[in-house]
Structures are given as C-alpha cells and as structure tokens.
Scaffold this active site. Sequence first.
Site, PDB file in Angstrom:
ATOM      1  N   SER A 109     -21.169  47.408  74.599  1.00  0.00           N
ATOM      2  CA  SER A 109     -20.526  46.100  74.750  1.00  0.00           C
ATOM      3  C   SER A 109     -20.779  45.182  73.545  1.00  0.00           C
ATOM      4  O   SER A 109     -20.138  44.147  73.408  1.00  0.00           O
ATOM      5  CB  SER A 109     -21.005  45.430  76.035  1.00  0.00           C
ATOM      6  OG  SER A 109     -22.408  45.383  76.058  1.00  0.00           O
ATOM      7  N   ASP A 329     -27.372  35.961  80.335  1.00  0.00           N
ATOM      8  CA  ASP A 329     -27.018  36.923  79.295  1.00  0.00           C
ATOM      9  C   ASP A 329     -27.571  36.459  77.950  1.00  0.00           C
ATOM     10  O   ASP A 329     -27.056  35.524  77.331  1.00  0.00           O
ATOM     11  CB  ASP A 329     -25.487  37.090  79.232  1.00  0.00           C
ATOM     12  CG  ASP A 329     -25.059  38.156  78.223  1.00  0.00           C
ATOM     13  OD1 ASP A 329     -25.930  38.689  77.498  1.00  0.00           O
ATOM     14  OD2 ASP A 329     -23.845  38.455  78.155  1.00  0.00           O
ATOM     15  N   HIS A 332     -25.548  39.593  74.698  1.00  0.00           N
ATOM     16  CA  HIS A 332     -24.248  39.435  74.038  1.00  0.00           C
ATOM     17  C   HIS A 332     -24.206  38.077  73.343  1.00  0.00           C
ATOM     18  O   HIS A 332     -25.167  37.311  73.407  1.00  0.00           O
ATOM     19  CB  HIS A 332     -23.122  39.545  75.071  1.00  0.00           C
ATOM     20  CG  HIS A 332     -23.135  40.860  75.789  1.00  0.00           C
ATOM     21  ND1 HIS A 332     -23.662  41.007  77.036  1.00  0.00           N
ATOM     22  CD2 HIS A 332     -22.708  42.074  75.393  1.00  0.00           C
ATOM     23  CE1 HIS A 332     -23.567  42.285  77.395  1.00  0.00           C
ATOM     24  NE2 HIS A 332     -22.994  42.950  76.411  1.00  0.00           N
TER      25      HIS A 332
END
Length: 353
Positions: A109, A329, A332
């Site tokens: 990702s 998160d 990312h």
Amino acid sequence: MAILILLLIVLLVHLHGGAHHREPRGITATRKACDLSQGNWVPDESYPLYNTSQCPFILKQFDCIRNGRPDKNYVKYRWQPKNCNLPRFNGEDLLRRLRGKSILFVGDSLSLNQWQSLTCMLHTAVPRAKYTSVRTGGLSTFTFPKYDVKVMLSRNAFLVDIASERIGRVLKLDSIGDGKRWKGNDILIFDSWHWWLHIGRKQPWDFIREGNHTYKDMDRLVAYEKGLKTWAKWVEDNVNPEKTRVFFQGVSPDHLNGEKWGETKARFCEGQMVPVSGSKHSHPAEIVLQKVLGSMSKRVNLLNITALSDMRKDGHPSLYGFGGKRSMDCSHWCLPGVPDTWNLLLYSALIQN
Ligand SMILES: *[C@@H]1O[C@H](CO)[C@@H](O)[C@H](O)[C@H]1NC(C)=O
Ligand SMILES: *[C@@H]1O[C@H](CO)[C@@H](O)[C@H](O)[C@H]1NC(C)=O
Ligand SMILES: *[C@@H]1O[C@H](CO)[C@@H](O)[C@H](O)[C@H]1NC(C)=O
C-alpha cells in the site's frame, strides 16, 4: 612594459579559460556529488503541488483534509536537498517524455500511496486531458490516452509468492510467479518491506519455504533479504536495461513510537504538526535493501526516501485516514504530502537520461 602586458594577457587568458572550465565541471560535479536524499524540509507557500478536490479519483484513506484533518501546514513543506535543487515538477513535460510508455508500480500500500500521488500530480498538470482508471483484480491501470501513457499498480506485498498448499499458506522465498506481468514495461518501481513484519492475524502465510526446507518462521530481516535476492535474480534474468528502467522505493518509515524522535509521551503520530529537523537512524531494512541492490550487476535506481520521510512525523493520516477516529494510521502518508516528493525524486531521475 611589453612583458607586463604579456603577463597580463597570460593572466587574463588563464582566468578566462579557468572560468570556462569551471562551469561545466561544476555542473557535472553537482550532478554527481549532489545527494538528493540529504537536506531539509522548508516551508513553501507555493505548496502543495495539487489539491485533492482536483483529483477526483483519490482514495479516501489518503485524503486527510477531506477526512477532517484540521491543521494544514503539513502540505506546505518542500524538500530542499543540501547542495542542489529538485527540479520543478512539470507533468506535461513528463507525459510527453513518456509517450507510448508504461510505468508499473509493484508493491504494497506504500506503492499505492506513491502511485496515487503520481496520478494526481499528472492529472493536475493536464486537467482537461481525458484519463481512464480501471482496477481488475490486483492491477490498477491509469491511462492518459492522448499521451499514450499508462501508469499502473500491481499489488504485491512480498514480491515473492504465497502458495496455498495442504499444510497451509506457504511464503516461498525463492519463487516469483508474478514476473510475467512485470515484463515488457518501460519503468518498473518496486517496493516491499512492511508486510514482512506482520505477525498474528495480519500475517498472510503459515509457513516459509526456501528450497526444500519449510520453516514455521524465521528472522524477518533474514527472510526479507532472501526474498529480495530472489527478486534481484529475476531482474538480472529478465530485465533488458536498454528498454526498462528499474527503481526501488526505499523503506518508508512509520511513526508509531515517539521515542524515536525524542517525544516519549507521544501517542503514536497523533497531533504531530511539524517535521523533525533531522534523521539519525539508519533503518535496518534499508541496510538490507542497499546491500542487495549493491550486489546486482544491473542498475537499479534506489529512490532514497527513508531519511527524508523519517523527518515527517507530521505527514501521516493518524486519525484522518482509513478507519477514521477508530483507527490510527502512522504508516501511510496524507496526499498531497510526502509521496509527492518521492515522485519528484523519480521525476528527477527520469529527466536526467
Ligand atoms: C540514502 O540516504 C541516506 C541519507 O542521506 C544516506 O545515509 C544513505 O547512504 C543513502 N543510501 C544510498 C544507497 O545512497
Ligand atoms: C482546494 O480547492 C478547494 C475548492 O476549489 C478550495 O476550497 C480549497 O481551499 C483548496 N485547498 C487547498 C489546500 O488549497
Ligand atoms: C530438493 O529435493 C529433491 C529430491 O530430494 C532434490 O532432487 C533437489 O535437488 C532438492 N533441491 C534443493 C534446492 O535442495
């Protein structure tokens, strides 16, 4: 007197010639010596490079401002290398250079993060040019028909295979089945690291196999190195350097642990609004990656993003990503944001040749 004039002429010619010499040498010297990975994040009012409201295909998980992130200074930093400048991004120029070509990102990702950033940067440069975006299985294809350019992403967290067998799911360190898809592209940009660390329910395999040996587990850095060596062999055996340029996105650091930047009370990366001023760590996975890349005979261009990204504890979605306030998160990156700079490094490498 004549001698004096002669001396003067000699001196002038010398100075003049010297200056002439210095210039080209200076340029090559900067090109060679300029390490884009060393530098600082500086505030720049002209940033960000795009606005996600002009990027309709952006995934919600990266669109931090739309997800309610209140502070916005984090989009206003530009990476300033120490001894030179990154080129200004010119999306139309890049599309023209890439005419008829295909770029394929292969990875997890964080590859998705960089792919999304690049598609937003390109679309913002040519907002009226038609684009298509299609996802089939693990492959996303973004095209600009007018320029005959494809920017693709193939989801593949380990690069090596996972096979379902009677005993369970087996991570096969010496097997690459997905290579068919990698062949024939003009630019390949790989990445792999974060999934090698997953344990428990997030670990997508039950056994690791190398040759005829099957293991329940092994040191993850060792496994990573073995997997990378298999990938390196694939590149050596299959890539024609005349046709294809190969890049590797360096290890993207996370900010889950405030101790790393001297803030022991930090709750992951929550509420971080400014970068840290320097990065002292060398990431263990990055060292393995550099070792494997360094042992290859074919040239792979490392996008050396680790240290510059490590300074951006403020760059993650934190509560404004994936699952909103219920999840955190710190791996990312918000877009616009840090991966735009990864793409500037890519752009810089692409326009130099
Ligand atoms: C990547 O950048 C870091 C920080 O500037 C540097 O220490 C490291 O040597 C670089 N790696 C390579 C392979 O150039
Ligand atoms: C993005 O564009 C929208 C709509 O044009 C505007 O309201 C917003 O302020 C812009 N955001 C940034 C960060 O420039
Ligand atoms: C695996 O085992 C087979 C049969 O025992 C043998 O022929 C083969 O050489 C072995 N392969 C490796 C990589 O050790």
